[in-house]
Scaffold this motif. Structure first.
Motif, PDB file in Angstrom:
ATOM      1  N   LYS A  76      -9.050   6.717  -1.060  1.00  0.00           N
ATOM      2  CA  LYS A  76      -9.381   5.961  -2.397  1.00  0.00           C
ATOM      3  C   LYS A  76      -9.003   4.441  -1.818  1.00  0.00           C
ATOM      4  CE  LYS A  76      -9.294   9.421  -5.766  1.00  0.00           C
ATOM      5  NZ  LYS A  76      -8.499   9.781  -7.048  1.00  0.00           N
ATOM      6  N   ALA A  77      -7.661   4.178  -1.336  1.00  0.00           N
ATOM      7  CA  ALA A  77      -7.294   2.892  -1.043  1.00  0.00           C
ATOM      8  C   ALA A  77      -7.967   2.263  -0.103  1.00  0.00           C
ATOM      9  CB  ALA A  77      -5.613   2.864  -0.465  1.00  0.00           C
ATOM     10  N   VAL A  78      -8.699   2.890   1.020  1.00  0.00           N
ATOM     11  CA  VAL A  78      -9.403   2.350   2.115  1.00  0.00           C
ATOM     12  C   VAL A  78     -10.758   1.881   1.411  1.00  0.00           C
ATOM     13  CG1 VAL A  78     -10.827   2.789   4.194  1.00  0.00           C
ATOM     14  CG2 VAL A  78      -8.368   3.338   3.948  1.00  0.00           C
ATOM     15  N   ALA A  79     -11.338   2.771   0.582  1.00  0.00           N
ATOM     16  CA  ALA A  79     -12.548   2.469  -0.106  1.00  0.00           C
ATOM     17  C   ALA A  79     -12.428   1.095  -1.036  1.00  0.00           C
ATOM     18  CB  ALA A  79     -12.916   3.614  -0.982  1.00  0.00           C
ATOM     19  N   LEU A  80     -11.416   1.265  -1.800  1.00  0.00           N
ATOM     20  CA  LEU A  80     -11.155  -0.115  -2.511  1.00  0.00           C
ATOM     21  C   LEU A  80     -11.291  -1.586  -1.675  1.00  0.00           C
ATOM     22  CD1 LEU A  80      -8.859   1.223  -5.191  1.00  0.00           C
ATOM     23  CD2 LEU A  80     -11.067   0.431  -5.588  1.00  0.00           C
ATOM     24  N   ALA A  81     -10.383  -1.351  -0.643  1.00  0.00           N
ATOM     25  CA  ALA A  81     -10.073  -2.378   0.448  1.00  0.00           C
ATOM     26  C   ALA A  81     -11.183  -2.838   1.230  1.00  0.00           C
ATOM     27  CB  ALA A  81      -8.732  -2.230   1.029  1.00  0.00           C
ATOM     28  N   LEU A  82     -11.753  -1.554   1.981  1.00  0.00           N
ATOM     29  CA  LEU A  82     -12.742  -1.872   2.978  1.00  0.00           C
ATOM     30  C   LEU A  82     -14.306  -1.279   2.756  1.00  0.00           C
ATOM     31  CD1 LEU A  82     -10.345  -0.724   5.807  1.00  0.00           C
ATOM     32  CD2 LEU A  82     -10.644  -3.142   4.945  1.00  0.00           C
ATOM     33  N   GLY A  83     -14.424  -0.752   1.824  1.00  0.00           N
ATOM     34  CA  GLY A  83     -15.726   0.046   1.437  1.00  0.00           C
ATOM     35  C   GLY A  83     -15.982   1.224   1.721  1.00  0.00           C
ATOM     36  N   ALA A  84     -16.755   1.998   1.066  1.00  0.00           N
ATOM     37  CA  ALA A  84     -16.924   3.541   1.228  1.00  0.00           C
ATOM     38  C   ALA A  84     -17.175   3.776   2.361  1.00  0.00           C
ATOM     39  CB  ALA A  84     -18.011   3.894   0.097  1.00  0.00           C
TER      40      ALA A  84
END
Length: 117
Positions: A76-84
């Motif tokens: 979830k954190a990677v999705a928010l910061a770097l994209g899905a």
């Protein structure tokens, strides 16, 4: 404050850095990019820009929540910061084979995430 057992030391930047029995830093303040490189070598990894992006997400997560994320919060954190696309488990497994949350946290200088084997 609980005492952490020192299992061994690594040499980096002219210093000996203490590691716990699972290979995580005993003192989180010892972390630096050079330390991450030494730990990555132990894991058989060469850090790329993609690794560093995730390491930064991990360090930001820890700064905010005072804990290293397990796999689901990491995704979830990677999705928010770097994209899905970069948050897909397969991408994270390619970067940090075996256990992205645990190995990523180790390289980011963080304690082992709760619920990680």
């Amino acid at each position: 404050m609980p005492t952490t057992t020192v299992s061994r030391y690594i040499a980096a930047q002219g210093h000996e850095i203490a590691l716990d029995p699972e290979g995580h830093l005993v003192d989180l303040n010892d972390w630096s990019p050079a330390i991450a490189e030494v730990l990555a070598q132990e894991e058989g990894l060469t850090l790329t820009e993609a690794h560093w992006e995730v390491i930064e997400v991990l360090r930001s997560f820890y700064a905010r929540y005072e804990m290293a994320p397990a796999m689901r919060p990491l995704v979830k954190a990677v999705a928010l910061a770097l994209g899905a696309d970069k948050a897909r488990s397969i991408h994270l497994m390619r970067l940090f084979p075996g256990s992205p949350a645990r190995i990523g946290a180790r390289l980011a200088g963080l304690p082992k995430p709760a619920n990680c084997l």
